[in-house]
Design a protein around this motif. Structure first.
Motif, PDB file in Angstrom:
ATOM      1  N   GLY A  78       1.967  -3.537  -7.486  1.00 16.85           N
ATOM      2  CA  GLY A  78       2.579  -3.875  -6.209  1.00 16.85           C
ATOM      3  C   GLY A  78       1.946  -5.127  -5.640  1.00 16.85           C
ATOM      4  N   PRO A  79       2.342  -5.496  -4.430  1.00 12.97           N
ATOM      5  CA  PRO A  79       1.870  -6.753  -3.845  1.00 12.97           C
ATOM      6  C   PRO A  79       0.364  -6.776  -3.545  1.00 12.97           C
ATOM      7  CG  PRO A  79       3.124  -5.500  -2.238  1.00 12.97           C
ATOM      8  CD  PRO A  79       3.267  -4.788  -3.547  1.00 12.97           C
ATOM      9  N   ASN A  80      -0.259  -5.609  -3.413  1.00  8.26           N
ATOM     10  CA  ASN A  80      -1.693  -5.564  -3.108  1.00  8.26           C
ATOM     11  C   ASN A  80      -2.561  -5.345  -4.338  1.00  8.26           C
ATOM     12  OD1 ASN A  80      -1.417  -5.963  -0.310  1.00  8.26           O
ATOM     13  ND2 ASN A  80      -0.822  -3.829  -0.069  1.00  8.26           N
ATOM     14  N   GLN A  81      -1.960  -5.240  -5.508  1.00  4.29           N
ATOM     15  CA  GLN A  81      -2.728  -5.000  -6.734  1.00  4.29           C
ATOM     16  C   GLN A  81      -3.776  -6.101  -6.900  1.00  4.29           C
ATOM     17  OE1 GLN A  81      -0.488  -5.006 -10.409  1.00  4.29           O
ATOM     18  NE2 GLN A  81      -2.029  -3.751 -11.422  1.00  4.29           N
ATOM     19  N   GLY A  82      -5.001  -5.663  -7.228  1.00  7.11           N
ATOM     20  CA  GLY A  82      -6.111  -6.593  -7.425  1.00  7.11           C
ATOM     21  C   GLY A  82      -6.919  -6.888  -6.173  1.00  7.11           C
ATOM     22  N   LYS A  83      -6.396  -6.543  -5.000  1.00  3.36           N
ATOM     23  CA  LYS A  83      -7.144  -6.776  -3.760  1.00  3.36           C
ATOM     24  C   LYS A  83      -8.263  -5.757  -3.648  1.00  3.36           C
ATOM     25  CE  LYS A  83      -3.586  -8.962  -0.986  1.00  3.36           C
ATOM     26  NZ  LYS A  83      -2.823  -8.903   0.259  1.00  3.36           N
ATOM     27  N   GLN A  84      -9.370  -6.190  -3.046  1.00  4.33           N
ATOM     28  CA  GLN A  84     -10.504  -5.292  -2.859  1.00  4.33           C
ATOM     29  C   GLN A  84     -10.447  -4.638  -1.486  1.00  4.33           C
ATOM     30  OE1 GLN A  84     -14.023  -7.625  -3.675  1.00  4.33           O
ATOM     31  NE2 GLN A  84     -13.808  -7.301  -5.874  1.00  4.33           N
TER      32      GLN A  84
END
Length: 126
Positions: A78-84
């Motif tokens: 999704g659009p937040n994948q990879g965010k910490q």
């Protein structure tokens, strides 16, 4: 407002968390021994790993360590994948039970919104 603001070097943060019945002024300080080459530890799908920060609250005689914070990464597509984001477990004898908080970066870089989570066992008991 429930938020944390990080320093430019990301080694510390300060902020506040409040509910209807109490409020906490919070400080996060990097656990230097857990950072490698200036980078904090990040959890993996196998587990949370080492905490990146100690969490302190204002006490009657100065700051009191009440928990730790771990850095995790959003893995769902999704659009937040990879965010910490951060998870925290806070506890003190004055609390009825431990507080589990998550912090997600808001619109402004370096400022994270704190979200409260009820322990899973308590959700099922209701």
């Amino acid at each position: 407002m429930n938020h944390l603001k990080f320093s430019d070097d990301r080694k510390s943060a300060s902020g506040a968390f409040s509910t209807l019945h109490f409020g906490l002024d919070l400080e996060l300080h990097a656990i230097d021994g857990n950072w490698e080459k200036g980078k904090p530890p990040v959890g993996t799908p196998e587990g949370p790993g080492r905490p990146a920060y100690d969490v302190f609250a204002a006490g009657g005689r100065g700051p009191v360590k009440i928990g730790a914070a771990w850095i995790k990464e959003i893995r769902k597509p999704g659009p937040n994948q990879g965010k910490q984001f951060f998870t925290m477990s806070l506890d003190d004898p004055s609390f009825q039970s431990a507080l589990n908080l998550s912090a997600f970066e808001g619109v402004n870089p370096g400022i994270y919104d704190l979200k409260w989570e009820r322990p899973r066992g308590a959700q099922n008991a209701a």
